[in-house]
Motif scaffolding. Structure first.
Motif, PDB file in Angstrom:
ATOM      1  N   UNK A 144       0.795  -1.343   0.147  1.00  0.00           N
ATOM      2  CA  UNK A 144       0.215   0.178   0.021  1.00  0.00           C
ATOM      3  C   UNK A 144       0.879   0.987  -0.044  1.00  0.00           C
ATOM      4  N   UNK A 145       0.201   2.442   0.221  1.00  0.00           N
ATOM      5  CA  UNK A 145       0.827   3.672  -0.130  1.00  0.00           C
ATOM      6  C   UNK A 145       1.417   3.935   1.587  1.00  0.00           C
ATOM      7  N   UNK A 146       2.618   4.428   1.395  1.00  0.00           N
ATOM      8  CA  UNK A 146       3.425   4.618   2.579  1.00  0.00           C
ATOM      9  C   UNK A 146       3.401   6.048   2.622  1.00  0.00           C
ATOM     10  N   UNK A 147       2.931   6.498   3.974  1.00  0.00           N
ATOM     11  CA  UNK A 147       3.243   7.933   4.409  1.00  0.00           C
ATOM     12  C   UNK A 147       4.193   8.022   5.565  1.00  0.00           C
ATOM     13  N   UNK A 148       4.853   9.249   5.704  1.00  0.00           N
ATOM     14  CA  UNK A 148       5.819   9.521   6.898  1.00  0.00           C
ATOM     15  C   UNK A 148       5.086  10.270   8.131  1.00  0.00           C
ATOM     16  N   UNK A 149       5.134   9.587   9.025  1.00  0.00           N
ATOM     17  CA  UNK A 149       4.423  10.258  10.440  1.00  0.00           C
ATOM     18  C   UNK A 149       5.556  10.468  11.306  1.00  0.00           C
ATOM     19  N   UNK A 150       6.065  11.826  11.175  1.00  0.00           N
ATOM     20  CA  UNK A 150       7.179  12.026  12.182  1.00  0.00           C
ATOM     21  C   UNK A 150       8.552  11.137  11.514  1.00  0.00           C
ATOM     22  N   UNK A 151       9.078  10.521  12.382  1.00  0.00           N
ATOM     23  CA  UNK A 151      10.285   9.724  11.678  1.00  0.00           C
ATOM     24  C   UNK A 151       9.558   8.167  11.587  1.00  0.00           C
ATOM     25  N   UNK A 152       8.491   8.101  11.593  1.00  0.00           N
ATOM     26  CA  UNK A 152       7.888   6.667  11.556  1.00  0.00           C
ATOM     27  C   UNK A 152       7.350   6.365  10.225  1.00  0.00           C
ATOM     28  N   UNK A 153       7.578   5.221   9.307  1.00  0.00           N
ATOM     29  CA  UNK A 153       6.616   5.187   8.234  1.00  0.00           C
ATOM     30  C   UNK A 153       5.241   4.401   8.693  1.00  0.00           C
ATOM     31  N   UNK A 154       4.312   4.783   7.535  1.00  0.00           N
ATOM     32  CA  UNK A 154       2.921   4.303   8.094  1.00  0.00           C
ATOM     33  C   UNK A 154       2.135   3.870   6.638  1.00  0.00           C
ATOM     34  N   UNK A 155       1.655   2.617   6.729  1.00  0.00           N
ATOM     35  CA  UNK A 155       1.089   2.162   5.696  1.00  0.00           C
ATOM     36  C   UNK A 155      -0.451   2.523   5.989  1.00  0.00           C
ATOM     37  N   UNK A 156      -0.995   3.111   4.937  1.00  0.00           N
ATOM     38  CA  UNK A 156      -2.413   3.806   5.055  1.00  0.00           C
ATOM     39  C   UNK A 156      -3.243   2.478   4.435  1.00  0.00           C
TER      40      UNK A 156
END
Ligand code: ADP
Ligand code: MG
Length: 713
Positions: A144-156
């Motif tokens: 899936x698409x990955x976004x950056x939250x602070x220094x953490x990566x997050x799959x939406x």
């Protein structure tokens, strides 16, 4: 459906295209064309959803191709994820947590993911029962698409599947389809995977290996087009499918050519002297291109083989004058002529433009349209039937059943791509001295390589030079920051007594959005330019309303016309001196050129403003082509060259037949079209009915016939 699988995301079938799947029974070839409800009852709950996207049978499902692919085949490590890209990773689930919804905020399911290189989160919104399929300790592939939250990566809202049970959604090249209400991407993908699995073995290739000349077999091509192993495989698969589509078109054209061999048309004989006399009676000297087009037409109609000729030339290049000479020749030889235009307004314009020319040539032209009073219509019908009407100009009313032409020799169809095959056939049936000769006029310049493949049943005459003394239309490229200046310019032209067009951005995805944008733009201009009388035309209006507005504009009762591309092949308003085309980069170059042809038709200096905020080099080069050239053929050729590769699925352009897979802007497909033409010719020569080649006949029927599209916008 398995328990714990409430959102239906992993139908057992989903894995079936993977090698580990258990065998399932193939459909019978006949079942490919039965309703899915009966051929695949296990999908009966999906049939309503499928019907909404136009799929009733397994065969239709096979040909429902993705418009794009997401490549999740490369597995990344969590430590190397890149923000804002779609990616896949193999991960371990550390923990799963549900955050209940609150007020309008939906429930969220959050999973902590790790691998040897790092950690990431995955978040799903809404009540989707995701948590039932997730447990701490699970090994998963997430895509899936990955976004950056602070220094953490997050799959939406990623897709996921357990390691070793990869699904059609993860860790592979994933197809993306156009959807309709009530079907999700995921669900559709699974249904199609299921259908493919049972239907592909039933697909028989209409082409033998020699005929394929290295293209993949049909079942392989269809499989790859939906679920490619690698993105690189897609090109070859789509080439094969494009070939089938082009072959269907070429079979139809080959049949048309063959059928014509058995028909005869009147020999319309005019001597050299008569022709010269007619040409000399015109109020101007023909250009060389006009003269050679006339010569080609006169030669054609002198034989008893029905002429099927296309006369192409830019707006204003003098096609009408050539038509007038051809009609006068037919009349001089004792035959009747007809000219048909796609709309009432165009027909009237033709009558206004042609009548004086024909008059100078001693020919009487009648105007006929459905909107005339009944008595007037009857009188014209009688004049035609009695042979007193020499030339009839009109709309489809010309071919209405009440009209009988005792000596119809020549038919001219303006903007022929707006006339379906059916119309032409009806008109042809009107002739009584055999088939009439047909000349089609088009302002869509098509490069020769294309014309031969697209209009393979027609001979072609081309007018490239404009009559002398034309001033070029000054064309400029501007971005939105210049809008206030542009509006001031529009207002000043209107102040000088001129008129203007504003063409709103093309929105292919939705007619509704396009109409909304036209209405908003008209409103904005009414406010910004209070002294300017603004009208609006678009394709969702009733044609009577649209015609009324266009007529008011032509009569000078409106100053500015906000329009969608309906004005592309439209009215002639010599007083219009400016056209502003918004988001010009969305249009094809040929289309921009045709839109520009709405101005520069009178004696006023004219302007075309291409508005675009695009900054990429290719777009700017494309727009620069239109700015730098007034030659429709040169522009069409450059368009062909600049579009080139990367344009996998068909591009629509008025004047070309609507193709679903093939693109005539793809040089590879143009070559395929030539190959298809040879194959079609030999198949039709061997057997015009294709009775011995039922699979080819089937292929021809499966693709829509070359009935051409109506107003697009
Ligand atoms: P098209 O049908 O290709 O758009 P038209 O036949 O309507 O073009 O011609 C556009 C204008 O040019 C008309 O006003 C016509 O009278 C004029 N015209 C056509 N041919 C010539 C010519 N050879 N010399 C001068 N004017 C011409
Ligand atoms: Mg014209």
């Amino acid at each position: 459906m398995a328990p714990g699988d409430r959102d239906g995301s992993t139908l057992g079938s989903a894995h079936a295209i993977e090698p580990a799947s258990a065998p399932v029974s193939a459909l019978d070839p006949d079942e490919l064309d039965r309703p899915i409800r009966s051929s695949m009852p296990e999908l009966s709950r999906a049939t309503a959803a499928l019907r909404r996207i136009g799929i009733e049978t397994p065969r239709e499902a096979l040909w429902y191709l993705p418009f794009r692919y997401d490549d999740f085949s490369e597995l990344r490590q969590l430590g190397e994820l890149v923000p804002d890209e779609k990616q896949s990773a193999r991960v371990r689930v550390e923990a799963v947590r549900i955050e209940p919804g609150f007020g309008r905020r939906p429930q969220r399911v959050i999973a902590q993911l790790t691998d040897d290189t790092g950690s990431a989160k995955a978040i799903w919104f809404g009540r989707r029962y995701v948590e039932r399929r997730l447990q701490a300790g699970d090994e998963l592939i997430v895509s899936g698409k990955v976004t950056q939250r602070g220094w953490r990566s997050q799959f939406a809202s990623p897709e996921f599947s357990p390691v070793g049970r990869e699904s059609v959604h993860t860790a592979r090249v994933v197809p993306v389809y156009h959807l309709a209400a009530g079907v999700t991407q995921k669900r559709l993908r699974e249904i199609l995977a299921r259908i493919l699995e049972r239907a592909l073995p039933a697909v028989n290739d209409p082409l033998d290996e020699a005929e394929r000349e290295g293209l993949p077999a049909l079942d392989d091509a269809l499989r790859t087009a939906h679920f490619p192993e690698e993105t690189a495989d897609v090109v070859e698969a789509l080439d094969r499918l494009a070939f089938d589509e082009l072959l269907a078109l070429q079979l139809t054209l080959a049949q048309a050519r063959q059928a014509r061999d058995g028909l005869t048309a009147p020999r319309i004989a005019v001597t050299e002297d008569e022709r010269a006399e007619i040409i000399a009676a015109l109020p101007f000297t023909l250009t060389d291109d006009q003269a050679s087009s006339v010569a080609e037409i006169v030669d054609d109609i002198a034989t008893d083989r029905p002429m099927r000729r296309l006369l192409q030339g830019d707006v204003g290049s003098g096609k009408t004058a050539v038509a007038a000479v051809a009609l006068a020749c037919a009349v001089r030889a004792g035959w009747q002529g007809a000219l048909m235009a796609p709309t009432e307004i165009l027909a009237r314009q033709h009558h206004t433009g042609l009548a004086p020319l024909l008059d100078a040539l001693g020919v009487r032209a009648e105007f006929l349209s459905g909107s005339l009073p009944a008595a007037r219509k009857r009188a014209i019908h009688d004049a035609i039937a009695g042979g007193m009407a020499e030339v009839v100009i009109g709309t489809h009313a010309v071919i209405s059943e009440a009209v009988t032409f005792p000596r119809l020799g020549l038919v001219i169809a303006d903007e022929q791509h707006r006339f379906g095959v059916g119309h032409r056939a009806a008109l042809q049936a009107k002739g009584s001295g055999g088939e009439p000769h047909v000349l089609a006029l088009t302002a869509t310049p098509i490069p020769r390589t294309l014309a031969l493949t697209v209009y393979g049943d027609l001979s072609i005459s081309t007018i490239r030079q404009l009559p002398p003394g034309r001033e070029p239309i000054r064309t400029e490229i501007r971005d939105r920051r210049a809008l206030p200046k542009i509006e001031a310019f529009l207002a000043s032209e209107v102040g000088e007594g001129r008129q203007a067009f504003v063409v709103v951005p093309l929105i292919v995805e939705s007619h509704q959005l396009q109409v909304a944008s036209a209405e908003a733009e008209a409103e904005r201009l009414r406010v910004a330019l209070p002294t300017v009388r603004v009208g609006i035309v678009h394709g969702q209006q009733r044609s009577a309303d649209r015609d009324a507005t266009m007529t008011a504009f032509a009569a000078g009762e409106l100053d500015l016309l906000v329009a969608t591309t309906v004005i592309e092949v439209g009215i002639d308003v010599p007083n219009a001196s400016v056209i502003l085309i918004e988001d010009a980069e969305r249009f094809g170059l040929a289309q921009l050129h045709q839109l520009r042809g709405r101005v520069g038709r009178g004696r006023h200096r004219s302007f075309c403003i291409l508005l675009s905020d695009a900054t990429d080099e290719l777009t700017l080069r494309r727009l620069e082509v239109v700015r730098g050239s007034q030659d429709g053929f040169e522009i069409a050729e450059a368009d062909l060259e600049l579009r080139g590769a990367g344009n996998l699925l068909g591009t629509r352009q008025s004047g070309l037949p609507p193709l679903r897979v093939a693109s005539l802007f793809e040089p590879r497909h143009v070559k395929l079209a030539q190959r298809a033409r040879e194959l079609a010719d030999s198949a039709i020569a061997a057997d015009p009915t294709l009775a011995d080649r039922p699979l080819l006949a089937r292929l021809q029927r499966d693709f829509a016939p070359i009935e051409e599209e109506g107003d697009a916008a």
